[in-house]
Enzyme design. Structure first.
Site: not given
Ligand code: NAD
Ligand code: UDP
Length: 315
Positions: A91, A145
């Site tokens: 979602k 995912y």
């Molecule tokens: P994270 O889990 O620390 O941060 C994601 C945030 O999204 C969280 O704070 C969570 O509370 C919020 N969230 C989730 N569902 C939500 C919703 N429905 N409404 C509002 N907020 C919501 O993850 P991250 O590691 O900081 O990743 C950030 C982005 O980078 C993500 O989109 C992730 O897919 C992408 N990404 C990260 C990595 C990595 O290695 N960290 C690698 C590939 C992609």
């Protein structure tokens, strides 16, 4: 500029808030705190150019006043989280991205989608260039995912092509640094926590899978450059230095000076189902288009991260 960051209370989102504020922008961080934490933003709450909006982006997003740019990071990217919350993962990738694009269209804002190397699935081409279409199992446990991000990329391109919206797609490879959740199940927090506590490091299967780890400050710089100078087609952002998970475990033990041993375990749940065997970004496009290249050495980034995890474990 007035900039909205969805997922702003998460690991990368909170670092992005810091850097955008340093550049003098007004920053609105939006998050439903499902896995993120206000602790990551506590140092910003008194700043007049910063505000936090608690909101679930799978519901329509309303923001008063102008918005010039949106970094759409809200997601459930940790394998442990998306295996536990598959429907929420789909979602936020689908409805959340649709709502963020709707807001961008209404406000005339540009939007950067935080996509992922997971769109390449278990890759058959190595290293992965952006032109590779990937090898994803849509009905496997990781599909929730991977496919949510593939859908997010597709709808972002559709808004760009249909509504002439200014969009960016960052394909982010494994990124690490302070503010990762100690219990998010990803390999960096797991190994650091285990090594600091003197517990065995849990290497799954034989540890021969590879990953390439990028320090968060490099990644954030790449995201900002992509927003400023990029175009609509996807750009890989990550550090090309690749290593096996077993070597990564040895590196963490060395850097923490830990007496921990390595234990090989075969997870009985879905954690390693369709787990990519190799992963390394081809960053030629980021280099040429953005002039971006990661600068922080893995060991230096890990030392900073380990110091931060140590503090968390003492609290
Ligand atoms: P994270 O889990 O620390 O941060 C994601 C945030 O999204 C969280 O704070 C969570 O509370 C919020 N969230 C989730 N569902 C939500 C919703 N429905 N409404 C509002 N907020 C919501 O993850 P991250 O590691 O900081 O990743 C950030 C982005 O980078 C993500 O989109 C992730 O897919 C992408 N990404 C990260 C990595 C990595 O290695 N960290 C690698 C590939 C992609
Ligand atoms: N992994 C591991 N032990 C752990 C956690 C993860 O061996 O305690 C492995 C996992 O199977 C994968 C790699 O480390 O091959 C990276 O996993 P992570 O969850 O950090 O992210 P992914 O790159 O799979 O999204």
């Amino acid at each position: 500029m007035r900039i909205l960051i969805t997922g702003g209370a998460g690991f990368i989102g909170s670092h992005l808030c810091d850097e955008l504020l340093k550049q003098g922008h007004e920053v609105l961080a939006m998050d439903n705190l499902i896995t993120g934490s206000l602790r990551n933003l506590a140092h910003l709450t008194t700043r007049p150019s910063f505000s936090f909006i608690e909101h679930d982006v799978t519901k329509p997003i309303h923001v008063d006043g102008p918005v010039d740019a949106i970094y759409h990071l809200a997601s459930l990217p940790s394998p442990v989280d998306y295996l536990e919350m598959p429907i929420k993962t789909l979602k936020v990738g689908a409805l959340g991205t649709y709502n963020a694009l709707g807001l961008a269209k209404a406000k005339g804002a540009s939007l950067l989608l935080a996509s992922t190397s997971e769109v390449y699935g278990d890759p058959r081409i190595h290293p992965q260039p952006e032109t590779y279409w990937g090898n994803v199992n849509p009905v496997g446990p990781r599909g929730v995912y991977d496919e949510s991000k593939r859908f997010a990329e597709a709808i972002t391109m559709a808004y760009h092509r249909t509504h002439d919206l200014e969009t960016r797609i960052a394909r982010i490879f494994n990124t690490f640094g302070p503010r990762m959740r100690l219990d998010d199940g990803r390999v960096v927090p797991n190994f650091c926590r285990q090594a600091i506590l003197g517990n065995p490091l849990t290497v799954y299967d034989d540890g021969s899978r590879t990953r390439s780890f990028c320090y968060v400050s490099d990644l954030v710089e790449g995201l900002m450059l992509l927003m400023e100078r990029g175009d609509a087609m996807p750009v890989n952002l990550g550090n090309p230095r690749e290593m096996s998970i077993l070597d990564f475990a040895r590196t963490i033990i060395e850097l923490t000076e830990s007496p921990s041993e390595i234990t090989f375990i075969v997870p009985q749940d879905a954690r390693t189902k369709d787990d990519p065997q190799t992963r390394q970004p081809d960053i030629t496009r980021a280099r040429t288009l953005l002039g971006w290249t990661p600068k922080v050495r893995l060991e230096d980034g890990l030392l900073r991260t380990i110091a931060w995890f140590r503090e968390q474990l003492q609290d």
